[in-house]
Write an enzyme that holds these catalytic residues in place. Structure first.
Site, PDB file in Angstrom:
ATOM      1  N   ALA A 161       0.922  -1.202  -0.154  1.00 15.22           N
ATOM      2  CA  ALA A 161      -0.007   0.049  -0.127  1.00 15.22           C
ATOM      3  C   ALA A 161       0.805   1.129   0.015  1.00 15.22           C
ATOM      4  CB  ALA A 161      -0.697  -0.036   1.301  1.00 15.22           C
ATOM      5  N   GLN A 186       4.400   3.974  -1.210  1.00 17.29           N
ATOM      6  CA  GLN A 186       4.411   4.591  -2.209  1.00 17.29           C
ATOM      7  C   GLN A 186       5.559   3.885  -3.319  1.00 17.29           C
ATOM      8  OE1 GLN A 186       6.655   8.296  -2.316  1.00 17.29           O
ATOM      9  NE2 GLN A 186       8.058   7.745  -0.792  1.00 17.29           N
ATOM     10  N   ARG A 200      11.484   5.230  10.204  1.00 16.42           N
ATOM     11  CA  ARG A 200      12.003   5.946  11.104  1.00 16.42           C
ATOM     12  C   ARG A 200      11.007   7.143  11.712  1.00 16.42           C
ATOM     13  NH1 ARG A 200      18.452   6.725  12.195  1.00 16.42           N
ATOM     14  NH2 ARG A 200      18.201   7.414  14.263  1.00 16.42           N
ATOM     15  N   VAL A 222      14.211  -4.641   0.241  1.00 18.25           N
ATOM     16  CA  VAL A 222      14.313  -3.055   0.052  1.00 18.25           C
ATOM     17  C   VAL A 222      14.105  -2.213   1.101  1.00 18.25           C
ATOM     18  CG1 VAL A 222      12.991  -1.166  -1.068  1.00 18.25           C
ATOM     19  CG2 VAL A 222      13.299  -3.561  -2.345  1.00 18.25           C
ATOM     20  N   ASN A 236      14.277  -0.749   4.722  1.00 21.48           N
ATOM     21  CA  ASN A 236      15.586  -0.104   5.421  1.00 21.48           C
ATOM     22  C   ASN A 236      15.486  -0.517   6.931  1.00 21.48           C
ATOM     23  OD1 ASN A 236      17.320   0.851   3.666  1.00 21.48           O
ATOM     24  ND2 ASN A 236      15.938   2.597   3.188  1.00 21.48           N
ATOM     25  N   ASP A 277      21.463   3.100  -5.753  1.00 19.62           N
ATOM     26  CA  ASP A 277      22.672   4.066  -5.513  1.00 19.62           C
ATOM     27  C   ASP A 277      23.477   3.705  -6.582  1.00 19.62           C
ATOM     28  OD1 ASP A 277      22.054   4.521  -2.693  1.00 19.62           O
ATOM     29  OD2 ASP A 277      21.852   2.334  -2.583  1.00 19.62           O
ATOM     30  N   HIS A 289      23.676   0.096   2.356  1.00 22.92           N
ATOM     31  CA  HIS A 289      22.827   1.038   1.604  1.00 22.92           C
ATOM     32  C   HIS A 289      22.459   2.278   2.729  1.00 22.92           C
ATOM     33  CE1 HIS A 289      19.482   3.235  -0.328  1.00 22.92           C
ATOM     34  NE2 HIS A 289      18.704   2.817   0.677  1.00 22.92           N
TER      35      HIS A 289
HETATM   36  P1  NAI Z   1       5.988   3.552   2.449  1.00 23.99           P
HETATM   37  O1  NAI Z   1       5.881   4.394   4.118  1.00 23.99           O
HETATM   38  O2  NAI Z   1       5.075   4.568   1.485  1.00 23.99           O
HETATM   39  O3  NAI Z   1       5.450   2.311   2.531  1.00 23.99           O
HETATM   40  C1  NAI Z   1       5.682   1.498   3.282  1.00 23.99           C
HETATM   41  C2  NAI Z   1       4.591   0.205   3.399  1.00 23.99           C
HETATM   42  O4  NAI Z   1       4.980  -0.650   4.164  1.00 23.99           O
HETATM   43  C3  NAI Z   1       3.394   1.227   4.240  1.00 23.99           C
HETATM   44  O5  NAI Z   1       2.153   0.509   3.532  1.00 23.99           O
HETATM   45  C4  NAI Z   1       3.458   0.128   5.412  1.00 23.99           C
HETATM   46  O6  NAI Z   1       2.061   0.053   6.171  1.00 23.99           O
HETATM   47  C5  NAI Z   1       3.869  -1.247   5.130  1.00 23.99           C
HETATM   48  N1  NAI Z   1       4.514  -1.973   6.055  1.00 23.99           N
HETATM   49  C6  NAI Z   1       4.996  -1.763   7.232  1.00 23.99           C
HETATM   50  N2  NAI Z   1       5.381  -2.754   8.041  1.00 23.99           N
HETATM   51  C7  NAI Z   1       4.870  -3.847   7.398  1.00 23.99           C
HETATM   52  C8  NAI Z   1       4.828  -5.193   7.447  1.00 23.99           C
HETATM   53  N3  NAI Z   1       5.533  -5.775   8.635  1.00 23.99           N
HETATM   54  N4  NAI Z   1       4.368  -6.197   6.569  1.00 23.99           N
HETATM   55  C9  NAI Z   1       4.067  -5.684   5.264  1.00 23.99           C
HETATM   56  N5  NAI Z   1       3.944  -4.151   5.296  1.00 23.99           N
HETATM   57  C10 NAI Z   1       4.283  -3.389   6.175  1.00 23.99           C
HETATM   58  O7  NAI Z   1       7.476   3.630   2.155  1.00 23.99           O
HETATM   59  P2  NAI Z   1       8.116   3.430   0.766  1.00 23.99           P
HETATM   60  O8  NAI Z   1       8.573   4.694   0.492  1.00 23.99           O
HETATM   61  O9  NAI Z   1       7.388   2.706  -0.024  1.00 23.99           O
HETATM   62  O10 NAI Z   1       9.536   2.935   1.005  1.00 23.99           O
HETATM   63  C11 NAI Z   1       9.335   1.473   1.670  1.00 23.99           C
HETATM   64  C12 NAI Z   1      10.755   1.178   2.197  1.00 23.99           C
HETATM   65  O11 NAI Z   1      11.825   1.219   1.177  1.00 23.99           O
HETATM   66  C13 NAI Z   1      11.279   1.921   3.393  1.00 23.99           C
HETATM   67  O12 NAI Z   1      11.864   1.270   4.261  1.00 23.99           O
HETATM   68  C14 NAI Z   1      12.358   2.942   2.631  1.00 23.99           C
HETATM   69  O13 NAI Z   1      13.378   3.477   3.478  1.00 23.99           O
HETATM   70  C15 NAI Z   1      12.971   1.745   1.699  1.00 23.99           C
HETATM   71  N6  NAI Z   1      13.993   2.240   0.684  1.00 23.99           N
HETATM   72  C16 NAI Z   1      15.064   1.566   0.379  1.00 23.99           C
HETATM   73  C17 NAI Z   1      15.524   2.118  -0.757  1.00 23.99           C
HETATM   74  C18 NAI Z   1      16.732   0.876  -1.191  1.00 23.99           C
HETATM   75  O14 NAI Z   1      17.642   1.524  -2.075  1.00 23.99           O
HETATM   76  N7  NAI Z   1      17.045  -0.049  -0.746  1.00 23.99           N
HETATM   77  C19 NAI Z   1      15.271   3.062  -1.843  1.00 23.99           C
HETATM   78  C20 NAI Z   1      14.110   3.758  -1.302  1.00 23.99           C
HETATM   79  C21 NAI Z   1      13.054   3.474  -0.252  1.00 23.99           C
END
Ligand code: NAI
Length: 334
Positions: free
Chosen positions: A13, A15, A92, A129, A131, A159, A187
């Site tokens: 759900a 972004q 965080r 993915v 973090n 990156d 990362h």
């Molecule tokens: P977001 O906050 O828009 O979406 C995260 C979703 O994960 C939310 O819908 C949340 O309810 C859900 N969620 C939380 N705990 C969960 C669980 N136990 N089981 C299933 N779903 C769960 O965040 P966004 O922007 O989509 O980013 C997601 C993650 O990716 C973040 O941790 C962000 O830091 C990380 N990220 C990593 C990158 C990389 O290069 N490794 C690059 C960009 C983001």
């Protein structure tokens, strides 16, 4: 048409998933003739949003999507998986200590690792993915002992793509003309973007990036900090973290696992270290240069490492070792 593969995206759900699900569904990741059963997992409070995403996926009328399942239950989500893309994690919050964040994520990835162990195919490919991606990936791998640890990788391709693009922008070429950049390590802002082995195509000829740019001080200074800080710069500008570029990088990462890397090219991904490659301690989930064939990655061996690189590679390994030790403490008590 082949048999459908079952692909899970967690944090469905959120972004990143909003961009990623369309790429997976339209054939850009697993190919235009690979049918897919797409499984979407998020937490219970997000079910209404997730249902909206499900409706939109249905409305896309994508021919490759044989089924889409939205759920908040791990038992349903992890069943018979061919691929698991673990995007969801605990973000965080303001004032949150790094340790508390790590503890919350160890809990999530321990549980999802155990669900992989119990319900997924043993051949499942797991891409982490959320973090802190490296340590979350290590936690999941440790919690799924019967799945080969080589099946787990974490995303540092964003990156890697950022590094490629910064070089391309500086030289006035397209990102495609730049290859073999490396992201070493975590990362996080200690990662080391390394272009000592990278090549660029200029007027039809391949040359080393250092030779092409003739600007060592930029390459050893601003280039590195720009890539290291790029995520923070996007958040500052957009008030949201990278999503479109993250989804694109995830697609690149998985496509390369599925179809292999092009001849003569390598990519960066977080994988388990073996203690024999580039002086990185054993059993760290560290980003290395790899080549992929038959859905199996191999370290790119034998690249010469200079003193400048050595120091930066060790620094990010040290951070990962500390993260690992803290995570393992929580893992045994969780
Ligand atoms: P977001 O906050 O828009 O979406 C995260 C979703 O994960 C939310 O819908 C949340 O309810 C859900 N969620 C939380 N705990 C969960 C669980 N136990 N089981 C299933 N779903 C769960 O965040 P966004 O922007 O989509 O980013 C997601 C993650 O990716 C973040 O941790 C962000 O830091 C990380 N990220 C990593 C990158 C990389 O290069 N490794 C690059 C960009 C983001």
């Amino acid at each position: 048409m082949s048999e459908p593969i079952r692909v899970l995206v967690t944090g469905a759900a959120g972004q990143i998933a909003y961009s990623l699900l369309y790429s997976i569904g339209n054939g850009s990741v697993f190919g235009k003739d690979q049918p897919i059963i797409l499984v979407l997992l998020d937490i219970t409070p997000m079910m209404s949003v997730l249902n909206g995403v499900l409706m939109e996926l249905q409305d896309c009328a994508l021919p490759l999507l044989k089924d889409v399942i939205a759920t908040d239950e791990e038992e349903v989500a992890f069943k018979d998986l061919d691929v698991a893309v673990l995007v969801g994690s605990m973000p965080r919050r303001e004032g949150m200590e790094r340790k508390d964040l790590l503890r919350a994520n160890v809990k999530i990835f321990k549980s999802q690792g155990a669900a992989l162990e119990k319900y997924a195919k043993k051949s499942v490919k797991v891409i982490v993915v959320g973090n802190p991606a490296n340590t979350n990936c290590l936690t999941a791998a440790k919690s799924a002992p019967s799945i080969p640890k080589e099946n787990f990788s974490c995303l540092t391709r964003l990156d890697h793509n950022r590094a490629k693009s910064q070089i391309a922008l500086k030289l006035g070429v397209t990102a495609d003309d730049v290859k073999n950049v490396i992201i070493w390590g975590n990362h996080s802002s200690t990662q080391y973007p390394d272009v000592n082995h990278a090549k660029v195509k200029l007027q039809g000829k391949e040359v080393g990036v250092y030779e092409a740019l003739k600007n060592d001080s930029w390459l050893k200074g601003e280039f590195i900090t720009t890539v290291q800080q790029r995520g923070a710069a996007v958040i500052k500008a957009r008030k949201l973290s990278s999503a479109m570029s993250a989804a694109k990088a995830i697609s690149d990462h998985i496509r390369d696992i599925w179809f292999g890397t092009p001849e003569g090219e390598f990519v960066s991904m977080g994988v388990i270290s073996d203690g024999n490659s580039y002086g990185i301690p054993d059993d760290l989930l560290y980003s290395f240069p790899v080549v992929i064939k038959n859905k199996t990655w191999k370290f790119v061996e034998g690249l010469p490492i200079n003193d400048f690189s050595r120091e930066k590679m060790d620094l990010t390994a040290k951070e990962l070792t500390e993260e690992k030790e803290a995570a393992f403490e929580f893992l045994s008590s969780a």
